[in-house]
Design a protein around this motif. Structure first.
Motif, PDB file in Angstrom:
ATOM      1  N   LEU A  45    -105.910-100.992  27.227  1.00 12.62           N
ATOM      2  CA  LEU A  45    -104.587-100.373  27.151  1.00 12.62           C
ATOM      3  C   LEU A  45    -103.906-100.343  28.516  1.00 12.62           C
ATOM      4  CD1 LEU A  45    -105.376 -97.477  24.662  1.00 12.62           C
ATOM      5  CD2 LEU A  45    -104.111 -99.579  24.195  1.00 12.62           C
ATOM      6  N   HIS A  49    -100.283-101.959  29.832  1.00 15.64           N
ATOM      7  CA  HIS A  49     -99.303-100.944  30.250  1.00 15.64           C
ATOM      8  C   HIS A  49     -98.974 -99.991  29.100  1.00 15.64           C
ATOM      9  CE1 HIS A  49     -98.877-103.474  33.772  1.00 15.64           C
ATOM     10  NE2 HIS A  49     -98.526-104.488  33.011  1.00 15.64           N
ATOM     11  N   LEU A  50    -100.015 -99.611  28.375  1.00 17.40           N
ATOM     12  CA  LEU A  50     -99.854 -98.690  27.255  1.00 17.40           C
ATOM     13  C   LEU A  50    -100.602 -97.396  27.540  1.00 17.40           C
ATOM     14  CD1 LEU A  50    -100.345-101.170  24.271  1.00 17.40           C
ATOM     15  CD2 LEU A  50     -98.189-100.150  25.051  1.00 17.40           C
ATOM     16  N   ASP A  51    -100.114 -96.307  26.949  1.00 13.64           N
ATOM     17  CA  ASP A  51    -100.721 -95.005  27.137  1.00 13.64           C
ATOM     18  C   ASP A  51    -102.105 -94.973  26.498  1.00 13.64           C
ATOM     19  OD1 ASP A  51    -101.178 -92.014  26.155  1.00 13.64           O
ATOM     20  OD2 ASP A  51     -99.735 -91.953  27.804  1.00 13.64           O
ATOM     21  N   LEU A  54    -102.527 -94.149  22.688  1.00 17.76           N
ATOM     22  CA  LEU A  54    -101.753 -95.000  21.784  1.00 17.76           C
ATOM     23  C   LEU A  54    -102.084 -94.673  20.323  1.00 17.76           C
ATOM     24  CD1 LEU A  54     -99.901 -97.645  21.738  1.00 17.76           C
ATOM     25  CD2 LEU A  54    -102.040 -98.863  21.316  1.00 17.76           C
ATOM     26  N   PHE A  58    -101.022 -98.785  16.128  1.00 15.31           N
ATOM     27  CA  PHE A  58    -100.648 -99.860  17.035  1.00 15.31           C
ATOM     28  C   PHE A  58    -101.839-100.726  17.426  1.00 15.31           C
ATOM     29  CE2 PHE A  58     -96.951 -97.206  17.533  1.00 15.31           C
ATOM     30  CZ  PHE A  58     -95.926 -98.081  17.834  1.00 15.31           C
TER      31      PHE A  58
END
Length: 307
Positions: A45, A49-51, A54, A58
């Motif tokens: 993640l 660049h994802l929290d 998530l 997703f």
């Protein structure tokens, strides 16, 4: 460039593959996660660049070719270099807050986070905590979190390492607490003069020589200055115990993590009534003493320090 496996498409595919790689390589987890799946999810993640939180729906999203390259390179570095994941992504979480980290500071992981989140209750009334000292601060995570959870308190961060304090100052700025948090380069209390605090909290070096040599490779990628503390791990802790009372206000408290050096400390100071704090989320080896106790047992502490 890291080799890209065939057949992996989604975020979840790469998390599963990364976890399998980690387990096969026998990696150690303990710098923010405690298992291969969570570690892989963190790295995948972050590469995207994802929290980290998530939403699950997703996880079936597909990666672009460029994203696959980034993910594979990060997974490969974790396997080959045995570097804690926090250093690879440049951040870690403590008391629900995100902090910048690099190889100049230990990865935040102290159970003291639980105490900070509740303003050190029930050991002291949070409403009368006006000044806090974070001794051996490293990244600044404990002291900065204290400033966030105690919005009326002033906090001093102290460390002997100028490199660590670069990171601490950056984290002070990131959390917008620069009006209440000061940073000092100091060998414990040396540069603080006659400053006094309601709470002194410290996660100092406390690893014995034997324990350090037996640690997994991941820990050897952390700064040795933040870990090693003599043959029994108590060189710094005993100094803190000896000096802390002179920097505590009346009814002030000292909170110190000693980890696996707990039995060594009790054997060196069998007459001192340490309060060993229990944590709901796990962790041990954190003691509390009041200023009055530190003064009462100073002769024993000095005997242990200089013997």
């Amino acid at each position: 460039m890291a080799e890209q496996p065939d057949g992996l498409i989604s975020i979840q595919d790469f998390v599963r593959w990364g976890a399998s790689r980690f387990n096969a390589a026998g990696l150690h987890f303990g710098h923010g996660t405690d298992n291969a799946i969570d570690e892989a999810a963190l790295l995948v993640l972050s590469a995207l660049h994802l929290d980290p939180n998530l939403p699950a729906n997703f996880r079936d999203c597909r990666l672009t070719p460029a994203e696959r390259v980034r993910v594979c390179e990060l997974i490969e570095r974790r396997v080959v270099e045995r570097v804690p994941a926090a250093y690879l992504i440049g951040r870690a979480w403590f008391a629900g807050l995100e902090f910048r980290v690099d190889e100049q500071v230990l990865v935040p992981r102290s159970p003291i986070a639980e105490l900070v989140e509740v303003g050190f209750d029930p050991w002291i009334d949070a409403d009368r905590v006006g000044r806090v000292l974070d001794l051996c601060t490293g990244s600044g995570c404990i002291g900065i979190a204290a400033a966030v959870y105690l919005p009326d308190a002033d906090v001093d961060l102290v460390d002997i390492s100028p490199e660590a304090l670069v990171i601490a100052r950056d984290n002070v700025e990131r959390h917008g607490v620069g009006d209440r948090v000061q940073v000092f380069e100091s060998d414990l209390f040396a540069a603080l003069g006659d400053q006094r605090y309601d709470v002194i909290v410290s996660n100092p070096p406390y690893v014995s020589r034997a324990e350090f040599e037996a640690l997994p490779t991941e820990y050897h990628n952390e700064p040795h200055l933040g870990l090693l503390a003599g043959e029994d791990g108590l060189d710094i802790v005993l100094r803190i115990l000896d000096e802390a009372a002179d920097h505590l206000n009346e009814r002030g408290i000292l909170v110190v993590e000693v980890g696996n050096s707990l039995p060594f400390l009790e054997s060196r100071l069998p007459g001192v009534p340490f309060t060993w704090i229990e944590f709901e989320r796990g962790g041990e080896g954190v003691f509390l003493l009041t200023r009055e106790q530190l003064l009462d047992y100073r002769p024993l502490i000095e005997e242990a320090l200089y013997s």
